[in-house]
Design an enzyme around this catalytic site. Structure first.
Site, PDB file in Angstrom:
ATOM      1  N   TYR A 144       0.846  -1.203   0.000  1.00 10.83           N
ATOM      2  CA  TYR A 144       0.000   0.000   0.000  1.00 10.83           C
ATOM      3  C   TYR A 144       0.881   1.253   0.000  1.00 10.83           C
ATOM      4  O   TYR A 144       0.636   2.203  -0.738  1.00 10.83           O
ATOM      5  CB  TYR A 144      -0.868  -0.065   1.250  1.00 10.83           C
ATOM      6  CG  TYR A 144      -1.803   1.087   1.519  1.00 10.83           C
ATOM      7  CD1 TYR A 144      -2.975   1.259   0.775  1.00 10.83           C
ATOM      8  CD2 TYR A 144      -1.551   1.978   2.571  1.00 10.83           C
ATOM      9  CE1 TYR A 144      -3.855   2.297   1.076  1.00 10.83           C
ATOM     10  CE2 TYR A 144      -2.431   3.008   2.868  1.00 10.83           C
ATOM     11  CZ  TYR A 144      -3.579   3.161   2.118  1.00 10.83           C
ATOM     12  OH  TYR A 144      -4.460   4.181   2.416  1.00 10.83           O
ATOM     13  N   LYS A 148       1.094   4.260  -2.876  1.00  6.90           N
ATOM     14  CA  LYS A 148       0.742   5.646  -2.542  1.00  6.90           C
ATOM     15  C   LYS A 148       1.920   6.591  -2.779  1.00  6.90           C
ATOM     16  O   LYS A 148       1.742   7.709  -3.254  1.00  6.90           O
ATOM     17  CB  LYS A 148       0.281   5.731  -1.080  1.00  6.90           C
ATOM     18  CG  LYS A 148      -1.061   5.061  -0.808  1.00  6.90           C
ATOM     19  CD  LYS A 148      -2.214   5.932  -1.264  1.00  6.90           C
ATOM     20  CE  LYS A 148      -3.566   5.357  -0.941  1.00  6.90           C
ATOM     21  NZ  LYS A 148      -4.672   6.153  -1.499  1.00  6.90           N
ATOM     22  N   ARG A 216      -1.859   6.572  17.911  1.00  5.31           N
ATOM     23  CA  ARG A 216      -2.257   7.024  16.572  1.00  5.31           C
ATOM     24  C   ARG A 216      -2.868   8.420  16.656  1.00  5.31           C
ATOM     25  O   ARG A 216      -3.529   8.754  17.639  1.00  5.31           O
ATOM     26  CB  ARG A 216      -3.315   6.090  15.963  1.00  5.31           C
ATOM     27  CG  ARG A 216      -2.838   4.674  15.648  1.00  5.31           C
ATOM     28  CD  ARG A 216      -1.885   4.636  14.464  1.00  5.31           C
ATOM     29  NE  ARG A 216      -1.470   3.278  14.121  1.00  5.31           N
ATOM     30  CZ  ARG A 216      -0.421   2.635  14.671  1.00  5.31           C
ATOM     31  NH1 ARG A 216       0.324   3.234  15.580  1.00  5.31           N
ATOM     32  NH2 ARG A 216      -0.117   1.404  14.299  1.00  5.31           N
TER      33      ARG A 216
HETATM   34  P1  NAP Z   1     -13.300   3.724   1.764  1.00  8.00           P
HETATM   35  O1  NAP Z   1     -14.407   4.122   2.645  1.00  8.00           O
HETATM   36  O2  NAP Z   1     -13.010   2.289   1.570  1.00  8.00           O
HETATM   37  O3  NAP Z   1     -13.504   4.425   0.362  1.00  8.00           O
HETATM   38  C1  NAP Z   1     -12.730   4.097  -0.745  1.00  8.00           C
HETATM   39  C2  NAP Z   1     -13.644   3.983  -1.923  1.00  8.00           C
HETATM   40  O4  NAP Z   1     -12.848   3.606  -3.048  1.00  8.00           O
HETATM   41  C3  NAP Z   1     -14.695   2.888  -1.760  1.00  8.00           C
HETATM   42  O5  NAP Z   1     -15.901   3.468  -1.346  1.00  8.00           O
HETATM   43  C4  NAP Z   1     -14.783   2.234  -3.135  1.00  8.00           C
HETATM   44  O6  NAP Z   1     -15.985   2.473  -3.795  1.00  8.00           O
HETATM   45  C5  NAP Z   1     -13.699   2.969  -3.946  1.00  8.00           C
HETATM   46  N1  NAP Z   1     -12.967   1.984  -4.725  1.00  8.00           N
HETATM   47  C6  NAP Z   1     -12.172   0.978  -4.280  1.00  8.00           C
HETATM   48  N2  NAP Z   1     -11.701   0.257  -5.315  1.00  8.00           N
HETATM   49  C7  NAP Z   1     -12.220   0.820  -6.432  1.00  8.00           C
HETATM   50  C8  NAP Z   1     -12.121   0.529  -7.806  1.00  8.00           C
HETATM   51  N3  NAP Z   1     -11.385  -0.503  -8.253  1.00  8.00           N
HETATM   52  N4  NAP Z   1     -12.801   1.307  -8.679  1.00  8.00           N
HETATM   53  C9  NAP Z   1     -13.548   2.345  -8.252  1.00  8.00           C
HETATM   54  N5  NAP Z   1     -13.679   2.692  -6.960  1.00  8.00           N
HETATM   55  C10 NAP Z   1     -13.024   1.926  -6.069  1.00  8.00           C
HETATM   56  O7  NAP Z   1     -11.955   4.384   2.257  1.00  8.00           O
HETATM   57  P2  NAP Z   1     -11.645   5.870   2.729  1.00  8.00           P
HETATM   58  O8  NAP Z   1     -11.105   5.748   4.095  1.00  8.00           O
HETATM   59  O9  NAP Z   1     -12.774   6.788   2.423  1.00  8.00           O
HETATM   60  O10 NAP Z   1     -10.425   6.192   1.790  1.00  8.00           O
HETATM   61  C11 NAP Z   1     -10.350   7.360   0.989  1.00  8.00           C
HETATM   62  C12 NAP Z   1      -8.894   7.644   0.728  1.00  8.00           C
HETATM   63  O11 NAP Z   1      -8.245   7.945   1.971  1.00  8.00           O
HETATM   64  C13 NAP Z   1      -8.124   6.480   0.131  1.00  8.00           C
HETATM   65  O12 NAP Z   1      -7.294   6.938  -0.902  1.00  8.00           O
HETATM   66  C14 NAP Z   1      -7.301   5.933   1.300  1.00  8.00           C
HETATM   67  O13 NAP Z   1      -6.138   5.315   0.845  1.00  8.00           O
HETATM   68  C15 NAP Z   1      -7.035   7.199   2.059  1.00  8.00           C
HETATM   69  N6  NAP Z   1      -6.707   7.064   3.487  1.00  8.00           N
HETATM   70  C16 NAP Z   1      -7.594   6.438   4.332  1.00  8.00           C
HETATM   71  C17 NAP Z   1      -7.281   6.363   5.683  1.00  8.00           C
HETATM   72  C18 NAP Z   1      -8.234   5.770   6.682  1.00  8.00           C
HETATM   73  O14 NAP Z   1      -7.879   5.713   7.881  1.00  8.00           O
HETATM   74  N7  NAP Z   1      -9.423   5.344   6.312  1.00  8.00           N
HETATM   75  C19 NAP Z   1      -6.080   6.918   6.161  1.00  8.00           C
HETATM   76  C20 NAP Z   1      -5.217   7.546   5.257  1.00  8.00           C
HETATM   77  C21 NAP Z   1      -5.552   7.613   3.928  1.00  8.00           C
HETATM   78  P3  NAP Z   1     -17.365   1.632  -3.580  1.00  8.00           P
HETATM   79  O15 NAP Z   1     -17.682   1.764  -2.117  1.00  8.00           O
HETATM   80  O16 NAP Z   1     -18.325   2.346  -4.433  1.00  8.00           O
HETATM   81  O17 NAP Z   1     -17.087   0.221  -3.967  1.00  8.00           O
HETATM   82  P1  GDP Z   2      -2.590   1.785  11.065  1.00 11.34           P
HETATM   83  O1  GDP Z   2      -2.864   3.043  11.817  1.00 11.34           O
HETATM   84  O2  GDP Z   2      -2.240   2.022   9.643  1.00 11.34           O
HETATM   85  O3  GDP Z   2      -1.609   0.897  11.763  1.00 11.34           O
HETATM   86  O4  GDP Z   2      -3.941   0.978  10.949  1.00 11.34           O
HETATM   87  P2  GDP Z   2      -5.148   0.532  11.876  1.00 11.34           P
HETATM   88  O5  GDP Z   2      -6.219   1.546  11.833  1.00 11.34           O
HETATM   89  O6  GDP Z   2      -5.484  -0.836  11.378  1.00 11.34           O
HETATM   90  O7  GDP Z   2      -4.616   0.479  13.394  1.00 11.34           O
HETATM   91  C1  GDP Z   2      -3.781  -0.566  13.788  1.00 11.34           C
HETATM   92  C2  GDP Z   2      -3.537  -0.545  15.294  1.00 11.34           C
HETATM   93  O8  GDP Z   2      -4.757  -0.801  16.010  1.00 11.34           O
HETATM   94  C3  GDP Z   2      -2.571  -1.658  15.683  1.00 11.34           C
HETATM   95  O9  GDP Z   2      -1.853  -1.277  16.837  1.00 11.34           O
HETATM   96  C4  GDP Z   2      -3.534  -2.807  16.009  1.00 11.34           C
HETATM   97  O10 GDP Z   2      -2.950  -3.798  16.848  1.00 11.34           O
HETATM   98  C5  GDP Z   2      -4.646  -2.043  16.725  1.00 11.34           C
HETATM   99  N1  GDP Z   2      -5.956  -2.724  16.719  1.00 11.34           N
HETATM  100  C6  GDP Z   2      -6.631  -3.163  17.813  1.00 11.34           C
HETATM  101  N2  GDP Z   2      -7.776  -3.757  17.470  1.00 11.34           N
HETATM  102  C7  GDP Z   2      -7.875  -3.647  16.120  1.00 11.34           C
HETATM  103  C8  GDP Z   2      -8.874  -4.044  15.175  1.00 11.34           C
HETATM  104  O11 GDP Z   2      -9.917  -4.619  15.502  1.00 11.34           O
HETATM  105  N3  GDP Z   2      -8.630  -3.736  13.859  1.00 11.34           N
HETATM  106  C9  GDP Z   2      -7.491  -3.087  13.465  1.00 11.34           C
HETATM  107  N4  GDP Z   2      -7.322  -2.792  12.161  1.00 11.34           N
HETATM  108  N5  GDP Z   2      -6.522  -2.724  14.331  1.00 11.34           N
HETATM  109  C10 GDP Z   2      -6.720  -3.000  15.636  1.00 11.34           C
END
Ligand code: NAP
Ligand code: GDP
Length: 343
Positions: A144, A148, A216
């Site tokens: 990942y 990115k 975090r």
């Molecule tokens: P999310 O809820 O899973 O949303 C990502 C969306 O991407 C999904 O809703 C999905 O659409 C779409 N997607 C995945 N594969 C696809 C494909 N092949 N074609 C078209 N659409 C596709 O995740 P999010 O957290 O909102 O993530 C948004 C951005 O933030 C991402 O770039 C992620 O890497 C980044 N990010 C997330 C986190 C976090 O903690 N969540 C942290 C740092 C960065 P459908 O639902 O319509 O299938």
């Molecule tokens: P990260 O921030 O990219 O490492 O991603 P996560 O959101 O998956 O957070 C991971 C941290 O949360 C690690 O320390 C895991 O051991 C802890 N953790 C505890 N319970 C859970 C769980 O149910 N899901 C995930 N994803 N992480 C968990």
């Protein structure tokens, strides 16, 4: 010409938050919808962005002038550990198709989304925008992370060769409504919310993975949405920006679990499964650049305020409780790698 802003991944956690902010903020304000703007929130059902033809068809349909590129194969620590090739390959393909189609169709600006996973493991804290490429990422999520990182490389290459206005945001760990609440593959907050919900319902222990000690920085999706809208409208440099609360505002996973227990009023046993990985212990990211730029572009507008963690978490737990039947509780198995053996 009116602006058409295409949000890829528009039905996910961050996409839904951007939609929410645009309609809840007053029209024609810093974060509210503006006259002349059309926002399109695309789901994967409208096109699989790993596929070049489907990506081109989506762009031909909406003719975006601007893109917020959120679509990605996304998961927490355990999914990153299990699916390194899918994370690498799907995300490279999605990013390549979105950026190149944006270039070919003359999109004026693209804001893509990276993650603090891109930073080298073990680098001197805090994480800052100029440290992305200084060493290998943590082993747990290198697929990942490298996919990115390549977006940042591509943004610079498109800028230097074709003068494209492509840039990126680097959020820390995001949480909020409309997240993916999968029990195994999600990020920690949605995963633990779902686990606590089930523990309360079934009278079973609430099991937290790892020691609970890692730290975090969590950012509420509605706050992040405002930052994306600001970046799209007010920032034109290629260098990415970290989107986060302050570097000393990180909280332990144990504290997160405690707050979830409180929000659910869960009275049962809480256990830590120390056979599970903790991942990186801490990755404190500096939001100094973000706050400085938002302030500089503020004129007489209000300074940016982050939602207190406990408030955002309560809102998310409430939303999950209210929307349990329809909330995403499983990873779409789009991310499976199709090989000649499985095709
Ligand atoms: P999310 O809820 O899973 O949303 C990502 C969306 O991407 C999904 O809703 C999905 O659409 C779409 N997607 C995945 N594969 C696809 C494909 N092949 N074609 C078209 N659409 C596709 O995740 P999010 O957290 O909102 O993530 C948004 C951005 O933030 C991402 O770039 C992620 O890497 C980044 N990010 C997330 C986190 C976090 O903690 N969540 C942290 C740092 C960065 P459908 O639902 O319509 O299938
Ligand atoms: P990260 O921030 O990219 O490492 O991603 P996560 O959101 O998956 O957070 C991971 C941290 O949360 C690690 O320390 C895991 O051991 C802890 N953790 C505890 N319970 C859970 C769980 O149910 N899901 C995930 N994803 N992480 C968990």
């Amino acid at each position: 010409m009116p602006d058409v802003i295409l949000v890829t991944g528009g039905h996910g956690l961050v996409g839904k938050a951007i939609e929410h902010v645009l309609v809840t903020e007053a029209p024609n304000t810093r974060y509210g919808r503006r006259d002349g703007e059309t926002w399109v929130f695309a789901s994967s059902k409208e096109g699989d962005l790993r596929n070049e033809a489907e990506t081109k068809a989506l762009f031909a349909k909406y003719k975006p002038t601007h893109v917020i590129h959120l679509a990605a194969l996304v998961g927490g620590l355990f999914m990153n550990m299990k699916q390194k090739l899918s994370m690498l390959r799907d995300n490279i393909n999605i990013n390549n198709n979105v950026l190149h189609t944006s270039y070919e169709t003359g999109v004026e600006k693209v804001v893509s989304c990276l993650s603090t996973c891109v930073f080298p493991d073990g680098i001197t804290p805090p994480l800052r925008e100029d440290k992305i490429h200084l060493g290998p990422p943590h082993d747990s999520n290198f697929g990942y992370a490298y996919a990115k990182r390549l977006v940042d490389i591509a943004n610079h290459a498109y800028r230097e060769q074709f003068n494209c206005n492509f840039t990126a945001a680097i959020p820390t760990n995001i949480y909020g409504t409309h997240d993916n609440f999968d029990l195994e593959d999600s990020h920690v907050i949605p995963g633990l919310i779902h686990k606590c919900y089930l523990a309360k319902k079934n009278g079973t222990p609430f099991v937290v993975a790892g020691t609970g000690k890692p730290l975090r920085q969590f950012v509420f999706s509605y706050d992040l949405a405002k930052m994306f809208i600001w970046q799209l409208r007010e920032y034109d440099d290629v260098e990415p920006i970290i989107f986060s609360v302050g570097e000393n505002e990180d909280v332990s996973i144990g504290y997160v679990a405690e707050q979830i227990v409180k929000a659910f009023d869960f009275k049962g046993e809480v256990k830590f499964d120390t056979s599970k990985s903790d991942g990186q212990f801490r990755k404190p990211a500096s939001n100094e650049k973000l706050l400085r730029l938002v302030r500089e572009t503020s004129k007489d507008q209000e300074e940016f305020q982050f939602t207190p963690f406990e408030q955002g978490l309560n809102e998310t737990v409430q939303w999950f409780n209210d929307n349990y039947e329809t909330a995403r509780r499983g990873q779409v198995k789009r991310g499976q790698v199709v090989t000649s053996a499985t095709a």
